[in-house]
Each structure stands twice: as structure tokens, then as C-alpha cells.
Design a protein around this motif. Structure first.
Motif, PDB file in Angstrom:
ATOM      1  N   SER A 255      11.936  66.064   4.158  1.00  0.00           N
ATOM      2  CA  SER A 255      11.169  65.866   5.354  1.00  0.00           C
ATOM      3  C   SER A 255      11.305  64.465   5.682  1.00  0.00           C
ATOM      4  N   PHE A 256      10.516  64.394   7.151  1.00  0.00           N
ATOM      5  CA  PHE A 256      10.380  63.101   7.186  1.00  0.00           C
ATOM      6  C   PHE A 256       9.377  63.267   8.509  1.00  0.00           C
ATOM      7  N   ASN A 257       8.366  62.540   7.255  1.00  0.00           N
ATOM      8  CA  ASN A 257       6.588  62.938   8.255  1.00  0.00           C
ATOM      9  C   ASN A 257       6.404  63.476   8.703  1.00  0.00           C
ATOM     10  N   GLY A 258       6.978  64.415   7.749  1.00  0.00           N
ATOM     11  CA  GLY A 258       6.657  66.260   7.833  1.00  0.00           C
ATOM     12  C   GLY A 258       7.805  66.756   8.474  1.00  0.00           C
ATOM     13  N   VAL A 259       8.373  66.536   9.259  1.00  0.00           N
ATOM     14  CA  VAL A 259       9.916  67.105  10.265  1.00  0.00           C
ATOM     15  C   VAL A 259      11.183  67.457   9.319  1.00  0.00           C
ATOM     16  N   PRO A 260      11.215  68.243   8.462  1.00  0.00           N
ATOM     17  CA  PRO A 260      12.523  68.240   8.035  1.00  0.00           C
ATOM     18  C   PRO A 260      13.821  67.745   8.405  1.00  0.00           C
ATOM     19  N   VAL A 261      14.623  67.245   7.406  1.00  0.00           N
ATOM     20  CA  VAL A 261      15.945  66.017   8.320  1.00  0.00           C
ATOM     21  C   VAL A 261      16.718  67.159   9.007  1.00  0.00           C
ATOM     22  N   ALA A 262      16.956  68.817   8.568  1.00  0.00           N
ATOM     23  CA  ALA A 262      17.925  69.577   9.773  1.00  0.00           C
ATOM     24  C   ALA A 262      17.558  69.155  10.574  1.00  0.00           C
ATOM     25  N   VAL A 263      16.483  69.186  10.977  1.00  0.00           N
ATOM     26  CA  VAL A 263      15.951  69.819  12.884  1.00  0.00           C
ATOM     27  C   VAL A 263      15.863  68.084  13.123  1.00  0.00           C
ATOM     28  N   LEU A 264      15.826  67.156  12.170  1.00  0.00           N
ATOM     29  CA  LEU A 264      15.689  65.389  12.756  1.00  0.00           C
ATOM     30  C   LEU A 264      17.327  65.291  13.076  1.00  0.00           C
ATOM     31  N   VAL A 265      18.404  66.133  12.579  1.00  0.00           N
ATOM     32  CA  VAL A 265      19.611  65.748  12.499  1.00  0.00           C
ATOM     33  C   VAL A 265      20.192  67.122  14.038  1.00  0.00           C
ATOM     34  N   LEU A 266      19.631  67.590  13.768  1.00  0.00           N
ATOM     35  CA  LEU A 266      19.720  68.759  15.172  1.00  0.00           C
ATOM     36  C   LEU A 266      19.482  68.054  16.497  1.00  0.00           C
ATOM     37  N   TRP A 267      18.306  67.968  16.474  1.00  0.00           N
ATOM     38  CA  TRP A 267      17.796  66.574  18.006  1.00  0.00           C
ATOM     39  C   TRP A 267      18.339  65.824  17.955  1.00  0.00           C
ATOM     40  N   LEU A 268      18.989  65.774  17.202  1.00  0.00           N
ATOM     41  CA  LEU A 268      20.014  63.730  17.635  1.00  0.00           C
ATOM     42  C   LEU A 268      21.390  64.211  17.920  1.00  0.00           C
ATOM     43  N   LEU A 269      21.825  65.413  17.339  1.00  0.00           N
ATOM     44  CA  LEU A 269      23.560  65.644  17.321  1.00  0.00           C
ATOM     45  C   LEU A 269      22.892  66.545  19.313  1.00  0.00           C
ATOM     46  N   ALA A 270      21.652  67.062  20.106  1.00  0.00           N
ATOM     47  CA  ALA A 270      21.509  67.375  20.564  1.00  0.00           C
ATOM     48  C   ALA A 270      21.869  66.976  21.729  1.00  0.00           C
ATOM     49  N   ALA A 271      20.888  65.148  21.494  1.00  0.00           N
ATOM     50  CA  ALA A 271      21.057  64.063  22.262  1.00  0.00           C
ATOM     51  C   ALA A 271      22.283  63.913  22.361  1.00  0.00           C
ATOM     52  N   ALA A 272      22.563  63.527  21.088  1.00  0.00           N
ATOM     53  CA  ALA A 272      24.112  63.215  21.928  1.00  0.00           C
ATOM     54  C   ALA A 272      25.255  63.691  22.504  1.00  0.00           C
ATOM     55  N   GLY A 273      25.459  65.527  22.381  1.00  0.00           N
ATOM     56  CA  GLY A 273      25.674  66.302  23.146  1.00  0.00           C
ATOM     57  C   GLY A 273      25.557  66.184  24.333  1.00  0.00           C
ATOM     58  N   TRP A 274      24.062  65.860  24.616  1.00  0.00           N
ATOM     59  CA  TRP A 274      23.743  65.356  26.415  1.00  0.00           C
ATOM     60  C   TRP A 274      24.492  64.461  26.324  1.00  0.00           C
ATOM     61  N   CYS A 275      23.905  63.047  26.314  1.00  0.00           N
ATOM     62  CA  CYS A 275      24.572  62.149  26.415  1.00  0.00           C
ATOM     63  C   CYS A 275      26.330  62.346  26.908  1.00  0.00           C
ATOM     64  N   ALA A 276      27.093  62.441  25.800  1.00  0.00           N
ATOM     65  CA  ALA A 276      28.412  62.954  26.109  1.00  0.00           C
ATOM     66  C   ALA A 276      29.144  63.964  27.283  1.00  0.00           C
ATOM     67  N   VAL A 277      28.092  64.621  27.157  1.00  0.00           N
ATOM     68  CA  VAL A 277      28.197  65.697  28.662  1.00  0.00           C
ATOM     69  C   VAL A 277      27.982  65.480  29.507  1.00  0.00           C
ATOM     70  N   ALA A 278      26.757  64.233  29.923  1.00  0.00           N
ATOM     71  CA  ALA A 278      26.705  63.612  30.791  1.00  0.00           C
ATOM     72  C   ALA A 278      27.380  62.611  31.731  1.00  0.00           C
ATOM     73  N   ALA A 279      27.662  61.713  30.461  1.00  0.00           N
ATOM     74  CA  ALA A 279      29.021  60.666  30.830  1.00  0.00           C
ATOM     75  C   ALA A 279      30.566  61.452  31.492  1.00  0.00           C
ATOM     76  N   GLY A 280      30.939  62.783  31.044  1.00  0.00           N
ATOM     77  CA  GLY A 280      31.952  63.765  31.228  1.00  0.00           C
ATOM     78  C   GLY A 280      31.779  63.963  33.006  1.00  0.00           C
ATOM     79  N   LEU A 281      30.599  64.177  32.408  1.00  0.00           N
ATOM     80  CA  LEU A 281      29.949  64.009  34.115  1.00  0.00           C
ATOM     81  C   LEU A 281      30.096  63.384  35.756  1.00  0.00           C
ATOM     82  N   ARG A 282      29.203  62.570  34.769  1.00  0.00           N
ATOM     83  CA  ARG A 282      29.835  60.675  35.944  1.00  0.00           C
ATOM     84  C   ARG A 282      30.696  60.087  36.165  1.00  0.00           C
ATOM     85  N   ARG A 283      31.941  60.434  34.462  1.00  0.00           N
ATOM     86  CA  ARG A 283      32.689  59.691  35.673  1.00  0.00           C
ATOM     87  C   ARG A 283      34.452  60.478  35.894  1.00  0.00           C
ATOM     88  N   GLY A 284      33.774  62.169  35.483  1.00  0.00           N
ATOM     89  CA  GLY A 284      34.782  63.330  36.313  1.00  0.00           C
ATOM     90  C   GLY A 284      34.492  63.481  36.981  1.00  0.00           C
TER      91      GLY A 284
END
Length: 119
Positions: free
Chosen positions: A4-33
Motif C-alpha cells: 500500500s501507499f499511504n494506506g491505499v492498495p497499490v492495485a487501486v493506485l494502478v487502476l486509477w492511473l490506468l483509468a486516467a490514461a484511458g480517459w486521456c487516450a479516448v479524449a485525444a481520439g475524440l479531439r482528433r477525429g
């Protein structure tokens, strides 16, 4: 690797990072296309998706973990199926692509739920 990192499980932190990166990738695709009014509308709807799901989960009284897992899986499945061009789901003859997106998202949700909740 710490569990854990400050009480938050590492798996959850990785999930949040993957969700944020996925959101940005889709936003970039919408903006470009897309362009004009359609782009603004799609980006607004996309921007409201994450807060909307969090609000929905809180109103129902559930935690946001499963909602975050579903969003991350859907966004990365969309990126994989459309090649960063989400508008491809709306073209004529895109039913196989839509089916692949649904299947990949379901597989992603199942895999991520097992990895995050059972650690």
C-alpha cells in the motif's frame, strides 16, 4: 514492492492511473477525429462520464471501485478496438467492432476485478 501507499492498495493506485490514461487516450481520439459542434458535444459528454459514474455510485450507496474498473476497461477496450478513433463505432457496418468492444470490456472488467479485489 509495497502493498500500500499511504494506506491505499497499490492495485487501486494502478487502476486509477490506468483509468486516467484511458480517459486521456479516448479524449485525444475524440479531439482528433471529430470537428465542430460534434467534437464539443462528444468531449463534454466524455468529460462528464467519470464524475457521472462516481455520482451514480455514491447515490446508490456503493463504492466507486467497481465503477472505476468498468470505466477503465471500457476506455482501453475502445482504444484497442477503434485505434484511437472512437467515431468508428458509429459508422455503417460497425456492429462487429461494437461487439468486440463489448467483449473486450467485459473481459477487462472480469480480469481487473479479480486483480484488484483479490489482490
Amino acid at each position: 514492492m509495497p502493498e500500500s501507499f499511504n494506506g491505499v492498495p497499490v492495485a487501486v493506485l494502478v487502476l486509477w492511473l490506468l483509468a486516467a490514461a484511458g480517459w486521456c487516450a479516448v479524449a485525444a481520439g475524440l479531439r482528433r477525429g471529430l470537428s465542430g459542434f460534434v467534437r464539443r458535444t462528444a468531449l463534454l459528454a466524455h468529460a462528464l462520464t467519470a464524475p457521472g459514474v462516481l455520482l451514480y455510485c455514491s447515490v446508490l450507496g456503493y463504492g466507486s471501485l467497481h465503477g472505476t474498473i468498468a470505466l477503465a476497461a471500457e476506455w482501453w477496450a475502445l482504444v484497442a478496438v477503434t485505434g484511437l478513433r472512437p467515431e468508428r463505432l458509429l459508422r455503417a457496418g460497425s456492429l462487429p467492432r461494437l461487439t468486440a468492444w463489448s467483449l473486450l470490456a467485459a473481459i477487462g472488467v472480469a480480469a481487473a476485478t479479480g486483480a484488484v479485489t483479490h489482490g
